[in-house]
Design a protein around this motif. Structure first.
Motif, PDB file in Angstrom:
ATOM      1  N   ILE B  12       0.892  -1.004  -0.176  1.00  0.00           N
ATOM      2  CA  ILE B  12      -0.016   0.056   0.108  1.00  0.00           C
ATOM      3  C   ILE B  12       1.109   1.247  -0.133  1.00  0.00           C
ATOM      4  N   PHE B  13       0.940   2.130  -1.196  1.00  0.00           N
ATOM      5  CA  PHE B  13       1.857   3.042  -0.653  1.00  0.00           C
ATOM      6  C   PHE B  13       0.837   4.520  -0.356  1.00  0.00           C
ATOM      7  N   GLY B  14       1.607   4.892   0.498  1.00  0.00           N
ATOM      8  CA  GLY B  14       1.262   6.210   0.910  1.00  0.00           C
ATOM      9  C   GLY B  14       1.135   6.352   2.292  1.00  0.00           C
ATOM     10  N   ASN B  39      -4.522   6.184   0.446  1.00  0.00           N
ATOM     11  CA  ASN B  39      -3.410   5.477  -0.151  1.00  0.00           C
ATOM     12  C   ASN B  39      -4.094   4.771  -1.394  1.00  0.00           C
ATOM     13  N   THR B  40      -2.412   4.091  -2.020  1.00  0.00           N
ATOM     14  CA  THR B  40      -2.908   3.104  -3.040  1.00  0.00           C
ATOM     15  C   THR B  40      -2.791   1.872  -2.956  1.00  0.00           C
ATOM     16  N   VAL B  41      -3.592   1.682  -3.773  1.00  0.00           N
ATOM     17  CA  VAL B  41      -3.786   0.095  -3.448  1.00  0.00           C
ATOM     18  C   VAL B  41      -2.428  -0.486  -4.144  1.00  0.00           C
ATOM     19  N   GLY B  42      -1.100  -0.941  -3.948  1.00  0.00           N
ATOM     20  CA  GLY B  42      -0.531  -1.526  -4.954  1.00  0.00           C
ATOM     21  C   GLY B  42      -0.761  -2.962  -5.533  1.00  0.00           C
ATOM     22  N   VAL B  43      -0.335  -3.816  -4.858  1.00  0.00           N
ATOM     23  CA  VAL B  43      -0.273  -5.046  -4.831  1.00  0.00           C
ATOM     24  C   VAL B  43      -1.716  -5.474  -3.336  1.00  0.00           C
ATOM     25  N   LEU B  61      -4.174  -4.805 -17.055  1.00  0.00           N
ATOM     26  CA  LEU B  61      -4.392  -3.872 -17.428  1.00  0.00           C
ATOM     27  C   LEU B  61      -3.366  -2.807 -16.814  1.00  0.00           C
ATOM     28  N   SER B  62      -3.391  -1.608 -17.441  1.00  0.00           N
ATOM     29  CA  SER B  62      -2.492  -0.463 -16.652  1.00  0.00           C
ATOM     30  C   SER B  62      -2.637  -0.147 -15.443  1.00  0.00           C
ATOM     31  N   GLY B  63      -1.877  -0.248 -14.421  1.00  0.00           N
ATOM     32  CA  GLY B  63      -2.015   0.765 -13.062  1.00  0.00           C
ATOM     33  C   GLY B  63      -2.653  -0.676 -12.009  1.00  0.00           C
ATOM     34  N   SER B  64      -2.733  -2.347 -12.931  1.00  0.00           N
ATOM     35  CA  SER B  64      -3.134  -3.246 -11.689  1.00  0.00           C
ATOM     36  C   SER B  64      -2.375  -3.759 -11.104  1.00  0.00           C
ATOM     37  N   GLY B  65      -0.972  -3.264 -10.539  1.00  0.00           N
ATOM     38  CA  GLY B  65      -0.074  -3.180 -10.015  1.00  0.00           C
ATOM     39  C   GLY B  65       1.339  -4.795 -10.562  1.00  0.00           C
ATOM     40  N   LYS B  66       0.954  -4.571 -11.528  1.00  0.00           N
ATOM     41  CA  LYS B  66       2.408  -5.844 -11.845  1.00  0.00           C
ATOM     42  C   LYS B  66       3.438  -5.355 -11.877  1.00  0.00           C
ATOM     43  N   SER B  67       3.937  -4.207 -12.248  1.00  0.00           N
ATOM     44  CA  SER B  67       4.790  -3.455 -12.379  1.00  0.00           C
ATOM     45  C   SER B  67       5.286  -3.191 -10.412  1.00  0.00           C
ATOM     46  N   THR B  68       4.585  -2.855  -9.420  1.00  0.00           N
ATOM     47  CA  THR B  68       4.639  -3.098  -8.131  1.00  0.00           C
ATOM     48  C   THR B  68       5.056  -4.729  -7.424  1.00  0.00           C
ATOM     49  N   LEU B  69       4.452  -5.560  -7.722  1.00  0.00           N
ATOM     50  CA  LEU B  69       4.462  -7.130  -7.416  1.00  0.00           C
ATOM     51  C   LEU B  69       6.050  -7.819  -8.136  1.00  0.00           C
TER      52      LEU B  69
HETATM   53  N1  LIG Z   1       6.069   4.432  -6.139  1.00  0.00           N
HETATM   54  C1  LIG Z   1       4.062   4.777  -6.511  1.00  0.00           C
HETATM   55  N2  LIG Z   1       4.004   5.836  -4.654  1.00  0.00           N
HETATM   56  C2  LIG Z   1       2.128   5.791  -5.107  1.00  0.00           C
HETATM   57  N3  LIG Z   1       1.560   4.920  -5.756  1.00  0.00           N
HETATM   58  C3  LIG Z   1       1.986   4.288  -7.201  1.00  0.00           C
HETATM   59  C4  LIG Z   1       3.696   4.093  -7.302  1.00  0.00           C
HETATM   60  N4  LIG Z   1       3.810   3.193  -8.065  1.00  0.00           N
HETATM   61  C5  LIG Z   1       3.029   2.633  -8.012  1.00  0.00           C
HETATM   62  N5  LIG Z   1       1.828   3.519  -7.527  1.00  0.00           N
HETATM   63  C6  LIG Z   1       0.360   2.351  -7.943  1.00  0.00           C
HETATM   64  O1  LIG Z   1      -0.066   1.720  -7.351  1.00  0.00           O
HETATM   65  C7  LIG Z   1      -1.337   1.237  -8.523  1.00  0.00           C
HETATM   66  C8  LIG Z   1      -0.619   0.129  -9.592  1.00  0.00           C
HETATM   67  O2  LIG Z   1       0.586   0.242 -10.206  1.00  0.00           O
HETATM   68  P1  LIG Z   1       1.520  -0.212 -11.180  1.00  0.00           P
HETATM   69  O3  LIG Z   1       3.264   0.560 -11.511  1.00  0.00           O
HETATM   70  O4  LIG Z   1       2.873  -1.689  -9.811  1.00  0.00           O
HETATM   71  O5  LIG Z   1       0.763  -1.092 -12.671  1.00  0.00           O
HETATM   72  P2  LIG Z   1       0.947  -1.764 -13.189  1.00  0.00           P
HETATM   73  O6  LIG Z   1       0.134  -2.568 -13.599  1.00  0.00           O
HETATM   74  O7  LIG Z   1       2.609  -2.229 -13.997  1.00  0.00           O
HETATM   75  O8  LIG Z   1       0.913  -0.795 -14.484  1.00  0.00           O
HETATM   76  P3  LIG Z   1       1.449  -0.803 -16.684  1.00  0.00           P
HETATM   77  O9  LIG Z   1       0.949  -1.506 -16.803  1.00  0.00           O
HETATM   78  O10 LIG Z   1       1.018   1.389 -16.273  1.00  0.00           O
HETATM   79  O11 LIG Z   1       2.966  -0.258 -16.309  1.00  0.00           O
HETATM   80  C9  LIG Z   1      -1.489   2.101  -9.374  1.00  0.00           C
HETATM   81  O12 LIG Z   1      -2.294   2.836  -9.032  1.00  0.00           O
HETATM   82  C10 LIG Z   1      -0.193   3.280  -9.421  1.00  0.00           C
HETATM   83  O13 LIG Z   1      -0.664   4.497  -9.375  1.00  0.00           O
END
Ligand SMILES: Nc1ncnc2c1ncn2[C@@H]1O[C@H](COP(=O)(O)OP(=O)(O)OP(=O)(O)O)[C@@H](O)[C@H]1O
Ligand SMILES: [Mg+2]
Lengths: 283, 400
Positions: B12-14, B39-43, B61-69
């Motif tokens: 959780i970001f924030g 707060n943004t839920v990343g994963v 999809l974009s923003g679903s949290g893949k990169s965070t994971l």
């Molecule tokens: N450093 C950060 N601080 C706050 N929120 C973040 C941060 N990094 C990612 N997020 C939020 O976490 C959520 C998941 O982001 P993430 O980058 O993991 O998505 P993604 O699936 O990789 O998307 P994309 O396909 O666009 O790369 C998004 O809502 C994003 O706004």
């Protein structure tokens, strides 16, 4: 308004300076004497001993290679330096050059580490930013006063005042350059398991090199701009000739010496700019 | 033991993520939590295992949290909750030194926008990981060179990344990751920045390399086609949660919910579905037991113009048509053998729908689907069309 008497800020500063002067007298004396001797040695026993024609030739050849084998800069070097010696200002030029070299070198040695520290630590950045602003906006003349208090007169206080005035761009640009390195590259570096030092030396500094060099270029130029001011407290060189011209209302002498400073400025500027190339740069 | 184990992982970001975690427990959605706490839920409570030698795809999809994971997996991002185990060892419990060791020896990452160092040559980029490990110059040069040759860039060692095309740059990224000889490759949308043709080429190349390398690969993508092409298993993410994990086939054929179904809808199904998924139960007659009369009866009842003929063990003999059968009944023929037609359009049950599509045009009878010489199903033209449109596919082969 009347309720609050004039605050004795000036007294405080003076007291602080006096305290510093007394407390660190041994240090200041050491710098004043030994470092002063070294500067003098560098200017008079090294630079001035080189035959003028050899000096000009070496600089011209360096200019040729530094400017990627173009002919403009070497020609300018030859004519410019010849003109200065023709005006019998060679010794002054060597003194000024020495002042600029030492001031710049010390500025860079102090500035780069502070820039790195600032880039790595948010808190340090918050503290240093206003300090740097202050250092650059305060009229440069003011630095002469503590310089004299610490080191009396001569080259050393000149270098001291120049360093204070010229350091900020190096600090700023180092900080900027490191912070500019993209987040993805920092991640890439971390992902491969770099230590902090490895990241700094293998990724951040090499990638910030161009920006840092731009800062150093500014630092050198600021150091040059202090030449005339520093000569008011006895720093030898072209600045002194300018001041003499001023005191005697001798426009001609002042102008020629000024011209000498301009020639030196152009040469140094072109040298530092041309040295500033980055590996892998596509431009 | 799985190479990568992810257990209940959350990010959780924030600030004040505690409150957000509690709200998550109460079942609030990502949007609601953002509104309430900022707060943004990343994963959100992701769990999965990646087995050795497997390509595990995370898609969403974009923003679903893949990169965070994926960044939680090598701890570029600190988790809020949960754990990641690499070879059974918990990353979160490691000090920075052991974490560095793991990153150096076990995990390598390939980045979406390549993440190459512009001031280093191609070779120096490929050397980076080894240089960090303190390997001596000659040895690391050799290894980097080999790794570059593996991806077809052996001749470009002295170029700078800026001088290469996107596809080539990503090959350098891959070579840099492979030079370390890691156990696990983390690839965050590694091919997304490439144009479609190059991308396909890179996918093929990765699969080819994987044949010999047998690395464990965690591959992130937002492209279902890509996921289906290269994934051994796929995890679908939505709003930080993993909504389904399965083989490409399971995902396509048996979407766990509306979200997955929507995602799956516009994929080109013909590439993934096989005969088994679209065949139906065959109506047959037994060559030993039944005569023309029974055949006619069955065809009439089911409204067929032909019927397949097998024996009791479902071995296929051929088919008879309604016309032939009705003639035979008039002539009092007792046996199906004389009117049997043996030119049967046959496919194996693993044949892809793509090929079936080509055959089905010019065949008068349904296609016979075979398994070990036995008839297991038939495919009518309607079923192919329906499957392409995304309806009526069955996972077990035969619907009842
Ligand atoms: N450093 C950060 N601080 C706050 N929120 C973040 C941060 N990094 C990612 N997020 C939020 O976490 C959520 C998941 O982001 P993430 O980058 O993991 O998505 P993604 O699936 O990789 O998307 P994309 O396909 O666009 O790369 C998004 O809502 C994003 O706004
Ligand atoms: Mg992403």
């Amino acid at each position: 308004m009347e309720l609050i008497p004039k605050l004795p800020v000036a007294e405080w500063i003076s007291d602080a300076t006096d305290w510093l002067t007394d407390t660190f007298e041994f240090l200041f004396d050491f710098v004043k004497n030994d470092f002063g001797d070294f500067i003098e040695f560098f200017a008079e026993s090294l630079l001035m001993q080189i035959p003028i024609w050899l000096f000009i030739a070496v600089v011209a050849v360096l200019a040729f290679f530094v400017s990627k084998k173009r002919i403009g800069l070497p020609v300018f070097v030859i004519f410019g330096l010849w003109f200065i010696q023709n005006q019998e200002l060679w010794e002054e030029l060597m003194n000024t050059f020495t002042l600029v070299i030492f001031a710049s070198l010390i500025s860079v040695i102090i500035g780069v580490p502070f820039g790195i520290w600032m880039a790595k630590n948010k808190f340090v950045e918050t503290i240093l930013t206003p300090v740097l602003d202050f250092m650059q906006t305060m009229p440069a003349f003011v630095y002469l006063i503590p310089a004299v208090a610490f080191f009396s007169i001569g080259m050393v206080p000149g270098v001291f005042a120049s360093v204070i005035f010229a350091t900020p761009p190096t600090v700023r640009f180092t900080n900027l350059g490191i912070r500019q390195v993209s987040h993805e590259l920092i991640e890439a570096s971390d992902a491969f398991g770099t230590t902090g030092a490895q990241k700094l030396f293998k990724v951040q500094l090499p990638m910030a090199k161009k920006t840092i060099m731009a800062g150093i270029n500014q630092t050198v130029m600021l150091a040059l701009s202090m030449v005339v001011i520093a000569s008011m407290i006895g720093a030898k060189g072209l600045g002194q000739t300018v001041i003499t011209g001023l005191q005697r209302a001798d426009v001609g002498t002042g102008f020629v010496a000024g011209l000498g400073i301009v020639i030196l400025a152009i040469i140094i500027d072109r040298f530092t700019q041309n040295l500033n190339t980055q590996r892998g740069d596509q431009s | 033991m799985p190479v990568v184990q992810v257990k209940n992982l959350s990010k959780i970001f924030g600030k004040n993520s505690k409150k957000a975690t509690r709200l998550l427990d109460e079942g609030l959605s990502k949007d609601e939590i953002l509104k309430k706490t900022g707060n943004t839920v990343g994963v959100n409570r992701a769990s999965f295992d990646v087995e050795e030698g497997e390509i595990f795809v995370i898609m969403g999809l974009s923003g679903s949290g893949k990169s965070t994971l994926v960044r939680l997996v090598n701890r570029l991002i600190e988790p809020t909750e949960g754990s990641v185990l690499i070879d059974g060892k918990d990353l979160a419990a490691m000090d920075s030194k052991s974490l560095r060791e793991v990153r150096r020896e076990k995990l390598s990452m390939v980045f979406q926008r390549f993440g190459l160092f512009p001031h280093r040559t191609v070779l120096e980029n490929a050397e980076f990981g080894l240089e960090i490990q303190g390997m001596d110059k000659e040895e690391r040069k050799k290894k980097a060179q080999k790794s570059l040759e593996l991806v077809g860039l052996g001749d470009y060692v002295n170029q700078y990344p800026g001088q290469l095309s996107g596809g080539m740059q990503q090959r350098v990224g891959l070579a840099r990751a492979l030079a370390n000889d890691p156990e696990v490759l983390l690839m965050d949308e590694a091919f997304s920045a490439l144009d479609p043709l190059i991308r396909k080429e890179m996918q093929d190349e990765l699969l080819e390399l994987q044949e010999s390398m047998k690395k464990t690969i965690l591959f992130i993508t937002h492209d279902l086609d890509e996921a289906l092409r290269i994934g051994d298993r796929i995890a679908l993410m939505k709003d930080g949660r993993i909504v389904q994990i399965g083989t490409p086939e399971e995902i396509l054929v048996n979407p766990a919910n509306d979200y997955v179904e929507k995602f799956v809808q516009d994929v080109d199904r013909s590439k993934v579905l096989t005969a088994e998924n679209i065949m139906k139960r065959p109506e047959t007659v037994d060559i030993e037991k039944h005569g023309p009369r029974t055949a006619l009866e069955r065809m009439r009842k089911e409204g067929l113009s032909s019927i397949y003929v097998t024996d009791a063990k479902r071995r296929l003999y051929g088919y008879v048509t309604a016309d032939d059968v009705s003639d035979a009944t008039k002539e009092e023929v007792k046996d199906l053998k004389s009117i049997l037609r043996t030119e049967v359009p046959k496919v194996d049950k693993t044949t892809s729908m793509h090929e079936i599509f080509n055959i089905i045009h010019d065949t008068p009878v349904p296609i016979a689907v075979m398994e070990d010489e036995k008839l297991v199903g038939i495919i009518v033209r309607g079923a192919v069309i329906a499957a392409l449109a995304g309806n009526e596919v069955n996972i077990n082969g035969i619907d009842s």
